[in-house]
Design an enzyme around this catalytic site. Structure first.
Site, PDB file in Angstrom:
ATOM      1  N   ARG A 177       6.875   1.654  -0.024  1.00 49.34           N
ATOM      2  CA  ARG A 177       6.114   1.833   1.226  1.00 49.34           C
ATOM      3  C   ARG A 177       4.946   2.813   1.080  1.00 49.34           C
ATOM      4  O   ARG A 177       4.640   3.576   2.010  1.00 49.34           O
ATOM      5  CB  ARG A 177       7.021   2.278   2.389  1.00 49.34           C
ATOM      6  CG  ARG A 177       8.153   1.353   2.695  1.00 49.34           C
ATOM      7  CD  ARG A 177       7.736  -0.071   3.083  1.00 49.34           C
ATOM      8  NE  ARG A 177       8.891  -0.916   3.032  1.00 49.34           N
ATOM      9  CZ  ARG A 177       9.213  -1.676   1.966  1.00 49.34           C
ATOM     10  NH1 ARG A 177       8.419  -1.738   0.909  1.00 49.34           N
ATOM     11  NH2 ARG A 177      10.296  -2.400   1.961  1.00 49.34           N
ATOM     12  N   SER A 227      10.939  -0.601  11.341  1.00 48.73           N
ATOM     13  CA  SER A 227      11.764   0.528  10.881  1.00 48.73           C
ATOM     14  C   SER A 227      10.936   1.800  10.943  1.00 48.73           C
ATOM     15  O   SER A 227       9.859   1.872  10.353  1.00 48.73           O
ATOM     16  CB  SER A 227      12.212   0.312   9.435  1.00 48.73           C
ATOM     17  OG  SER A 227      13.008  -0.829   9.370  1.00 48.73           O
ATOM     18  N   GLU A 297       8.374   6.195   8.067  1.00 49.78           N
ATOM     19  CA  GLU A 297       7.611   5.099   7.454  1.00 49.78           C
ATOM     20  C   GLU A 297       6.387   4.830   8.332  1.00 49.78           C
ATOM     21  O   GLU A 297       5.290   4.591   7.857  1.00 49.78           O
ATOM     22  CB  GLU A 297       8.485   3.847   7.362  1.00 49.78           C
ATOM     23  CG  GLU A 297       7.744   2.647   6.823  1.00 49.78           C
ATOM     24  CD  GLU A 297       8.655   1.450   6.577  1.00 49.78           C
ATOM     25  OE1 GLU A 297       9.830   1.628   6.199  1.00 49.78           O
ATOM     26  OE2 GLU A 297       8.181   0.319   6.783  1.00 49.78           O
TER      27      GLU A 297
HETATM   28  C1  LIG Z   1       9.285  -6.022  14.240  1.00 51.17           C
HETATM   29  C2  LIG Z   1       8.718  -5.403  12.976  1.00 51.17           C
HETATM   30  C3  LIG Z   1       9.287  -5.721  11.750  1.00 51.17           C
HETATM   31  C4  LIG Z   1       8.778  -5.151  10.566  1.00 51.17           C
HETATM   32  N1  LIG Z   1       9.349  -5.476   9.377  1.00 51.17           N
HETATM   33  C5  LIG Z   1       8.856  -4.940   8.233  1.00 51.17           C
HETATM   34  C6  LIG Z   1       9.443  -5.272   6.971  1.00 51.17           C
HETATM   35  O1  LIG Z   1      10.375  -6.048   6.863  1.00 51.17           O
HETATM   36  N2  LIG Z   1       8.910  -4.704   5.859  1.00 51.17           N
HETATM   37  C7  LIG Z   1       7.850  -3.829   5.915  1.00 51.17           C
HETATM   38  O2  LIG Z   1       7.404  -3.356   4.865  1.00 51.17           O
HETATM   39  N3  LIG Z   1       7.297  -3.512   7.099  1.00 51.17           N
HETATM   40  C8  LIG Z   1       7.762  -4.034   8.245  1.00 51.17           C
HETATM   41  N4  LIG Z   1       7.190  -3.698   9.443  1.00 51.17           N
HETATM   42  C9  LIG Z   1       6.083  -2.727   9.462  1.00 51.17           C
HETATM   43  C10 LIG Z   1       4.674  -3.353   9.339  1.00 51.17           C
HETATM   44  O3  LIG Z   1       4.662  -4.700   9.749  1.00 51.17           O
HETATM   45  C11 LIG Z   1       4.137  -3.262   7.913  1.00 51.17           C
HETATM   46  O4  LIG Z   1       4.078  -1.923   7.475  1.00 51.17           O
HETATM   47  C12 LIG Z   1       2.724  -3.888   7.792  1.00 51.17           C
HETATM   48  O5  LIG Z   1       2.376  -3.917   6.432  1.00 51.17           O
HETATM   49  C13 LIG Z   1       1.669  -3.104   8.554  1.00 51.17           C
HETATM   50  O6  LIG Z   1       0.500  -3.908   8.603  1.00 51.17           O
HETATM   51  P1  LIG Z   1      -0.529  -3.811   9.831  1.00 51.17           P
HETATM   52  O7  LIG Z   1      -1.659  -4.740   9.568  1.00 51.17           O
HETATM   53  O8  LIG Z   1       0.178  -3.977  11.117  1.00 51.17           O
HETATM   54  O9  LIG Z   1      -1.023  -2.324   9.643  1.00 51.17           O
HETATM   55  P2  LIG Z   1      -1.336  -1.238  10.787  1.00 51.17           P
HETATM   56  O10 LIG Z   1      -0.073  -0.830  11.456  1.00 51.17           O
HETATM   57  O11 LIG Z   1      -2.455  -1.691  11.638  1.00 51.17           O
HETATM   58  O12 LIG Z   1      -1.825  -0.043   9.869  1.00 51.17           O
HETATM   59  C14 LIG Z   1      -0.965   0.588   8.953  1.00 51.17           C
HETATM   60  C15 LIG Z   1      -1.821   1.463   8.018  1.00 51.17           C
HETATM   61  O13 LIG Z   1      -2.599   0.603   7.187  1.00 51.17           O
HETATM   62  C16 LIG Z   1      -3.984   0.957   7.268  1.00 51.17           C
HETATM   63  N5  LIG Z   1      -4.757  -0.274   7.087  1.00 51.17           N
HETATM   64  C17 LIG Z   1      -4.636  -1.440   7.794  1.00 51.17           C
HETATM   65  N6  LIG Z   1      -5.487  -2.365   7.323  1.00 51.17           N
HETATM   66  C18 LIG Z   1      -6.172  -1.782   6.288  1.00 51.17           C
HETATM   67  C19 LIG Z   1      -7.200  -2.207   5.399  1.00 51.17           C
HETATM   68  N7  LIG Z   1      -7.714  -3.440   5.466  1.00 51.17           N
HETATM   69  N8  LIG Z   1      -7.652  -1.330   4.476  1.00 51.17           N
HETATM   70  C20 LIG Z   1      -7.152  -0.080   4.394  1.00 51.17           C
HETATM   71  N9  LIG Z   1      -6.190   0.399   5.221  1.00 51.17           N
HETATM   72  C21 LIG Z   1      -5.701  -0.443   6.150  1.00 51.17           C
HETATM   73  C22 LIG Z   1      -4.149   1.563   8.650  1.00 51.17           C
HETATM   74  O14 LIG Z   1      -5.242   2.456   8.703  1.00 51.17           O
HETATM   75  C23 LIG Z   1      -2.820   2.308   8.806  1.00 51.17           C
HETATM   76  O15 LIG Z   1      -2.891   3.584   8.215  1.00 51.17           O
HETATM   77  C24 LIG Z   1       7.683  -4.253  10.631  1.00 51.17           C
HETATM   78  C25 LIG Z   1       7.102  -3.962  11.883  1.00 51.17           C
HETATM   79  C26 LIG Z   1       7.618  -4.534  13.044  1.00 51.17           C
HETATM   80  C27 LIG Z   1       6.964  -4.213  14.357  1.00 51.17           C
END
Ligand SMILES: Cc1cc2nc3c(=O)[nH]c(=O)nc-3n(C[C@H](O)[C@H](O)[C@H](O)COP(=O)(O)OP(=O)(O)OC[C@H]3O[C@@H](n4cnc5c(N)ncnc54)[C@H](O)[C@@H]3O)c2cc1C
Length: 306
Positions: A177, A227, A297
């Site tokens: 992560r 999580s 996380e």
């Molecule tokens: C119901 C649910 C289930 C989930 N299950 C999992 C799972 O099984 N496994 C897991 O790992 N995670 C899980 N997550 C967490 C999440 O989906 C992941 O961490 C995902 O990778 C975050 O992506 P995002 O686009 O939503 O990022 P955001 O939440 O929008 O951003 C997260 C970080 O990434 C940065 N960021 C986003 N895009 C870019 C870019 N293009 N360049 C540079 N930085 C960037 C942002 O600035 C921020 O710091 C879950 C979340 C939910 C709500």
């Protein structure tokens, strides 16, 4: 001229008018449905636009923040100063033999489904992760034994000087992560995954199995950020929280999920302050009971409300 108006005018020279918003409520873009406003919210349509915005940010000292699908973020009630960049318009996915290339605004779920249709295996683990490709690289997202690190070949980023640069997966320090994307200040714009040929039936069966597991264990009926805590070495965060009798504990409208102890859900109009207080309460209780530090996380960013 007022500074805000000046920045707005400069942004209009770089990004199409319909893709520049002022005082945008970020709760509309977050899974938790919480958080204040962004001074500016822009949705560029090309890598060049992103590069120009980074250069403007450097020249005029305007901070910027990337927002993907908002599924791993808590934004404080005072919102975010400066420019929030969202890459939802950059969402193309294509395949070249065993390589699948996705722009970073594409959903990783869509990249996983695209690979299925091309009979390519390796991205099944991502079929229920609700983030973008960019967010998935940033977090080295993973599930059920798979993670981005296993399949990423290389990425293209806009670096902090505004240059478009290729980075091999090995250069990103992908680990549980985490990655070095925040330390470098990179904006991920494209990711290329190296997959392996498979059969549609086998890939689909694995995805259906993982979806079933996810839907039966996770409280997907409520807003949340997945999580909240990382897995501490030698333990499971959810089990520690469960054994601390914290399930169902609430502060304001935020509640430790009764279905999955590792999730905190926005059950009833929680504020970000409720959410953060509950996270801290869980960390304190688990530390007192088991002596284990729960590391978050989920990322908490933005300003407190004045
Ligand atoms: C119901 C649910 C289930 C989930 N299950 C999992 C799972 O099984 N496994 C897991 O790992 N995670 C899980 N997550 C967490 C999440 O989906 C992941 O961490 C995902 O990778 C975050 O992506 P995002 O686009 O939503 O990022 P955001 O939440 O929008 O951003 C997260 C970080 O990434 C940065 N960021 C986003 N895009 C870019 C870019 N293009 N360049 C540079 N930085 C960037 C942002 O600035 C921020 O710091 C879950 C979340 C939910 C709500």
């Amino acid at each position: 001229m007022e500074k805000k108006q000046m920045i707005y005018n400069k942004l209009l020279n770089l990004v199409k008018e319909e893709n520049v918003k002022v005082d945008e409520p970020l709760k509309d873009h977050l899974y938790t449905k919480l958080g204040g406003n962004a001074d500016f919210f822009i949705t560029p349509t090309s890598y060049e636009e992103i590069q120009n915005v980074v250069k403007l940010s450097n020249e005029d000292e305007i901070p910027f923040t990337l927002l993907g699908n908002g599924s791993n973020l808590i934004i404080k009630d005072g919102g975010i100063r400066g420019i929030v960049i969202n890459l939802k318009h950059l969402n193309a996915i294509h395949a070249d033999e065993e390589m699948v290339t996705a722009q970073s605004g594409a959903r990783i779920i869509d990249a996983s489904r695209f690979a299925l249709e091309k009979h390519l295996a390796g991205l099944e683990f991502a079929c229920g992760i609700p983030g973008t490709v960019g967010g998935a690289l940033y977090m080295n997202a993973g599930a059920y034994g798979g993670e981005i690190k296993d399949v990423l070949d290389h990425a293209y980023v806009v670096d902090k000087e505004g240059r478009l640069v290729k980075r091999m997966a090995s250069e990103l320090d992908l680990d549980y992560r985490t990655s070095n994307i925040p330390d470098r200040g990179d904006i991920v714009v494209e990711a290329c995954f190296r997959l392996t040929p498979g059969t549609r039936e086998e890939i689909k069966e694995m995805m259906d199995d993982l979806t079933f597991k996810r839907e039966s264990k996770q409280p997907l009926e409520y807003p949340s950020c997945g999580s909240v805590f990382k897995r501490p070495p030698g333990y499971f965060a959810g089990k520690l929280i469960q054994d601390s009798n914290l399930q169902g504990t609430n502060i304001g409208g935020a509640e430790v999920s009764t279905k999955h102890a590792g999730f905190i859900v926005n059950k009833d109009n929680a504020s970000t302050t409720d959410y953060i207080s509950l996270i801290e309460h869980v960390q304190k209780t688990v530390k007192e009971k088991f002596g284990v530090d729960l590391e978050r996380e989920v990322r908490i960013i933005g300003e407190d409300k004045e």
